[in-house]
Scaffold this motif. Structure first.
Motif, PDB file in Angstrom:
ATOM      1  N   ALA A  85       0.826  -1.205   0.000  1.00  0.00           N
ATOM      2  CA  ALA A  85       0.000   0.000   0.000  1.00  0.00           C
ATOM      3  C   ALA A  85       0.863   1.259   0.000  1.00  0.00           C
ATOM      4  N   LEU A  86       1.968   1.227   0.725  1.00  0.00           N
ATOM      5  CA  LEU A  86       2.887   2.368   0.732  1.00  0.00           C
ATOM      6  C   LEU A  86       3.557   2.536  -0.622  1.00  0.00           C
ATOM      7  N   VAL A  87       3.993   1.417  -1.211  1.00  0.00           N
ATOM      8  CA  VAL A  87       4.632   1.464  -2.525  1.00  0.00           C
ATOM      9  C   VAL A  87       3.652   1.992  -3.571  1.00  0.00           C
ATOM     10  N   ALA A  88       2.389   1.575  -3.473  1.00  0.00           N
ATOM     11  CA  ALA A  88       1.376   2.032  -4.422  1.00  0.00           C
ATOM     12  C   ALA A  88       1.160   3.534  -4.344  1.00  0.00           C
ATOM     13  N   ARG A  89       1.467   4.122  -3.209  1.00  0.00           N
ATOM     14  CA  ARG A  89       1.364   5.576  -3.056  1.00  0.00           C
ATOM     15  C   ARG A  89       2.583   6.297  -3.599  1.00  0.00           C
ATOM     16  N   GLY A  90       3.561   5.541  -4.081  1.00  0.00           N
ATOM     17  CA  GLY A  90       4.774   6.151  -4.612  1.00  0.00           C
ATOM     18  C   GLY A  90       5.777   6.552  -3.552  1.00  0.00           C
ATOM     19  N   LEU A  91       5.646   5.977  -2.344  1.00  0.00           N
ATOM     20  CA  LEU A  91       6.530   6.325  -1.248  1.00  0.00           C
ATOM     21  C   LEU A  91       7.745   5.398  -1.200  1.00  0.00           C
ATOM     22  N   ALA A  92       8.870   5.939  -0.793  1.00  0.00           N
ATOM     23  CA  ALA A  92      10.080   5.133  -0.597  1.00  0.00           C
ATOM     24  C   ALA A  92       9.937   4.355   0.697  1.00  0.00           C
ATOM     25  N   VAL A  93      10.207   3.054   0.663  1.00  0.00           N
ATOM     26  CA  VAL A  93      10.002   2.194   1.816  1.00  0.00           C
ATOM     27  C   VAL A  93      11.279   1.454   2.155  1.00  0.00           C
ATOM     28  N   ARG A  94      11.618   1.476   3.416  1.00  0.00           N
ATOM     29  CA  ARG A  94      12.729   0.688   3.971  1.00  0.00           C
ATOM     30  C   ARG A  94      12.121  -0.224   5.028  1.00  0.00           C
ATOM     31  N   ALA A  95      12.470  -1.499   5.002  1.00  0.00           N
ATOM     32  CA  ALA A  95      11.808  -2.448   5.898  1.00  0.00           C
ATOM     33  C   ALA A  95      12.814  -3.376   6.554  1.00  0.00           C
ATOM     34  N   LEU A  96      12.519  -3.749   7.775  1.00  0.00           N
ATOM     35  CA  LEU A  96      13.391  -4.618   8.566  1.00  0.00           C
ATOM     36  C   LEU A  96      12.966  -6.071   8.406  1.00  0.00           C
ATOM     37  N   TYR A  97      13.951  -6.957   8.244  1.00  0.00           N
ATOM     38  CA  TYR A  97      13.656  -8.389   8.232  1.00  0.00           C
ATOM     39  C   TYR A  97      14.720  -9.108   9.045  1.00  0.00           C
TER      40      TYR A  97
END
Length: 330
Positions: free
Chosen positions: A18-30
């Motif tokens: 959903a964040l990516v669909a808004r065109g936002l840059a996303v950094r995520a922890l795994y």
């Protein structure tokens, strides 16, 4: 730049696309393996432990908003220490890292379990419905399960951050429904219906659609200037037997028909506890799960609807969607 923890979990797996669909840059922890998520192209994945404050401080460089979705859900007695480590220490580390980056907004995924439940009023019938909302006070003198305690203590860490200047909101979902891994989270309820088990407990269950959870988190965190607030997210309540029957009907399976009486559930969890102690195996049912939903509870979620202008999807619609998506995956 948005930072997300718990990307492999139910909420995170819907939030990140959903964040990516808004065109936002996303950094995520795994932690162990990068999740495979449809619609998550371009996400910057960071390997690490949610309790590693130094790693988090580096990961939050350039970040404007944090969605803390990572958490452990377990009712097994042997997971008590792990619950404190992941849910409480992990949240404390996120809060500390955010405080090192002034201007960051935090959204923490808590749980209705953190409300604690209202104390039984003197003379009140045992089957009287408890009505809980954001103003329900945690009863320090009551007996609480390890999971509920860990989520309550995690919220205290967020309140600590708020007192030190952090802009933050907390959402408290009931049981989140979504098409995810059969073996994890609430999706196991759908697996139970698919396997056509005969037995069910006569309690009730409060549920919410994962899509509603994500929509409301996005509105509260990215679009509204609210802070120092928590919001109950619950789309409705229904008897567990009815939930399983609806899911079974969607799957074209036979619904459970035999209600397990309270005395039998009490005996089963004690036997399972003994078996777990003797063999080291995880109990199939615990005291908390055996007693869950025994006393009717209804969560008021008007606050978040008024704040966001968003409504919850009807529960039958959510059940149908989950069943359709799970069948498609199978």
């Amino acid at each position: 730049m948005i930072f997300v923890t718990g990307g492999s979990g139910l909420v995170g797996s819907f939030l990140i696309p959903a964040l990516v669909a808004r065109g936002l840059a996303v950094r995520a922890l795994y932690r162990r393996q990068i999740p495979v998520l449809a619609g998550a192209d371009g996400v910057e994945w960071v390997e690490g432990d949610v309790r590693d404050t130094l790693l988090l401080q580096v990961a939050l460089e350039g970040v404007t908003h944090v969605f803390h979705c990572a958490g452990l859900v377990s009712y097994a007695p042997q997971d008590e220490e792990a619950l404190l480590q992941v849910n409480v220490e992990g949240t404390a580390a996120i809060v500390d890292a955010c405080l090192h980056r002034p201007g960051i907004r935090l959204c923490q995924v808590s749980s209705v379990a953190a409300l604690g439940g209202a104390s039984e009023a003197e003379g009140q019938p045992a089957d009287a419905v408890q009505v809980l909302d954001e103003n329900t006070k945690w009863d320090l003198g009551a007996e609480h399960g390890a999971y509920a305690t860990s989520k309550y203590l995690a919220e205290l860490e967020v309140w600590r951050g708020i007192s030190e200047g952090l802009q933050a909101v907390m959402v408290c979902p009931s049981v989140i429904l979504g098409p995810a891994d059969w073996e994890r989270s609430s999706t196991r309820l759908f697996r139970y219906a698919w396997q056509q088990h005969r037995f069910y407990t006569p309690g009730s269950i409060n549920v919410v659609d994962v899509r509603d959870v994500v929509d409301m988190m996005l509105r509260l965190t990215l679009e509204l200037p609210v802070s120092a607030e928590r919001y109950v997210l619950s789309g409705g309540s229904l008897p567990l037997g009815e939930f399983l029957s609806q899911a079974a009907a969607c799957f074209g399976k036979k619904p459970p028909t035999v209600a397990v009486p309270d005395w039998a559930a009490e005996g089963i969890w004690r036997l399972e506890h003994l078996r777990a102690m003797l063999t080291g195996a995880r109990p199939l049912i615990t005291k908390d799960t055996a007693r869950a939903g025994r006393r009717p509870v209804r969560y008021h979620a008007e606050k978040v609807q008024q704040a966001t202008g968003l409504a919850f999807r009807p529960v039958p619609e959510t059940i149908g969607w989950c069943c359709h998506e799970l069948r498609r995956k199978l």
